[in-house]
Design an enzyme around this catalytic site. Structure first.
Site, PDB file in Angstrom:
ATOM      1  N   PRO A 189       0.831  -1.212   0.000  1.00 44.91           N
ATOM      2  CA  PRO A 189       0.000   0.000   0.000  1.00 44.91           C
ATOM      3  C   PRO A 189       0.864   1.261   0.000  1.00 44.91           C
ATOM      4  CG  PRO A 189      -0.618  -1.499   1.788  1.00 44.91           C
ATOM      5  CD  PRO A 189       0.644  -2.018   1.197  1.00 44.91           C
ATOM      6  N   GLU A 190       0.535   2.195  -0.870  1.00 48.03           N
ATOM      7  CA  GLU A 190       1.221   3.482  -0.926  1.00 48.03           C
ATOM      8  C   GLU A 190       0.225   4.562  -0.496  1.00 48.03           C
ATOM      9  OE1 GLU A 190       3.442   3.970  -4.593  1.00 48.03           O
ATOM     10  OE2 GLU A 190       3.455   1.816  -4.930  1.00 48.03           O
TER      11      GLU A 190
END
Ligand SMILES: [Zn+2]
Length: 294
Positions: free
Chosen positions: A2-3
């Site tokens: 996840p960014e």
């Protein structure tokens, strides 16, 4: 992994469910999550406190409880938070149980932190100065905030010999960018990921800043990218993977010029490049991982 857009997507879904409520129970099933504290110590510090706000900084979810007690949650590789998950949800490591609505018998919201690879973390900061020190030591400028200008990015890159992709992934420089959004931003401005960060011109820094903001904003609008294990708290999937222009497109023709997209290693990560649109720096040793037999 996840960014920023994936973490912000999670935050936007969870915040309205939990903000303003009292944390009644925090059950840590996997003690590694909150080291060096024991799960019971973390629970004792937070249970009974009202959650004033759920914020985000970089890839951290910042749970601001009353009396300046803050829980800093990082999803790392595969962590996610699910709202009211069914019993027996796989890979559950932590469960949060909040108060029901003040005015009736509505459902009591529960959240589960689920994490197949178990690299996610939950850390406690007590007091504003401790929180500030925690964030300042780990996170640079917030790319969707007002301080992230072309001039600021240019200044940050001065004297940096690291490849521009490694620079972008360094959370202490710019917070929140990961592998997907770095590849997409560099492709959009025609900068090779192995170019030394310090060689970026002022004009290129301005273009790169705009590209970073554009890809993060597009990712957010799509509800994040669903690759690997990312899921929304309600189980819906993000759609930004359908808009990748370069990432994961090895062997396909470049959408701009038709040259075959190649996969390199940059900053230790699989990196997708069109070496016509993104000319390699002189003398760069470009490593391409072996293609798996079809
Ligand atoms: Zn191209």
């Amino acid at each position: 992994m996840p960014e920023l857009p994936e973490v912000e997507t999670i935050r936007r879904q969870i915040a309205p469910v939990v903000e303003g409520r009292v944390l009644r129970e925090l059950r840590v099933d996997d003690g590694r999550w909150c080291l060096p504290l024991a799960g019971a110590e973390l629970a004792a510090a937070l249970e009974g406190r009202r959650l004033e706000a759920l914020d985000r900084r970089g890839k951290y979810l910042v749970w601001r409880f009353e009396d300046e007690a803050t829980l800093l949650v990082h999803l790392r590789m595969t962590g996610t938070l699910l709202i009211d998950p069914p019993p027996g949800t796989p890979y559950e490591r932590v469960r949060f149980r909040f108060d029901g609505p003040q005015d009736g018998d509505g459902p009591v919201p529960e959240l589960a932190f689920c994490d197949p690879r178990r690299f996610g973390t939950g850390e406690l900061a007590l007091g504003g100065p401790v929180l500030d020190a925690f964030l300042d030591a780990r996170l640079g400028v917030e790319p969707l905030g007002p301080d992230f200008t072309g001039a600021a990015l240019h200044a940050l890159t001065r004297g940096r010999r690291a490849p521009i992709k490694a620079f972008l992934l360094d959370q202490r420089r710019v917070a929140g960018i990961g592998n997907i959004y770095a590849d997409e931003a560099l492709f959009r401005v025609g900068i090779h990921p192995l170019r030394p960060a310090g060689s970026i011109t002022r004009a290129q820094a301005g273009e790169l800043r705009d590209a970073v903001v554009a890809v993060l904003t597009a990712g957010l609008s799509a509800g994040g990218a669903t690759i690997d294990d990312f899921r929304h708290p309600d189980g819906v999937q993000g759609a930004f993977q359908n808009d990748f222009q370069i990432h994961l497109r090895r062997g396909e023709p470049c959408v701009r010029c038709g040259t075959e997209v190649v996969k390199l290693v940059a900053a230790g990560r699989g990196t997708y490049v069109c070496q016509t649109c993104q000319p390699p720096p002189r003398g760069a040793r470009v490593r391409t991982p072996a293609r798996r037999a079809a």
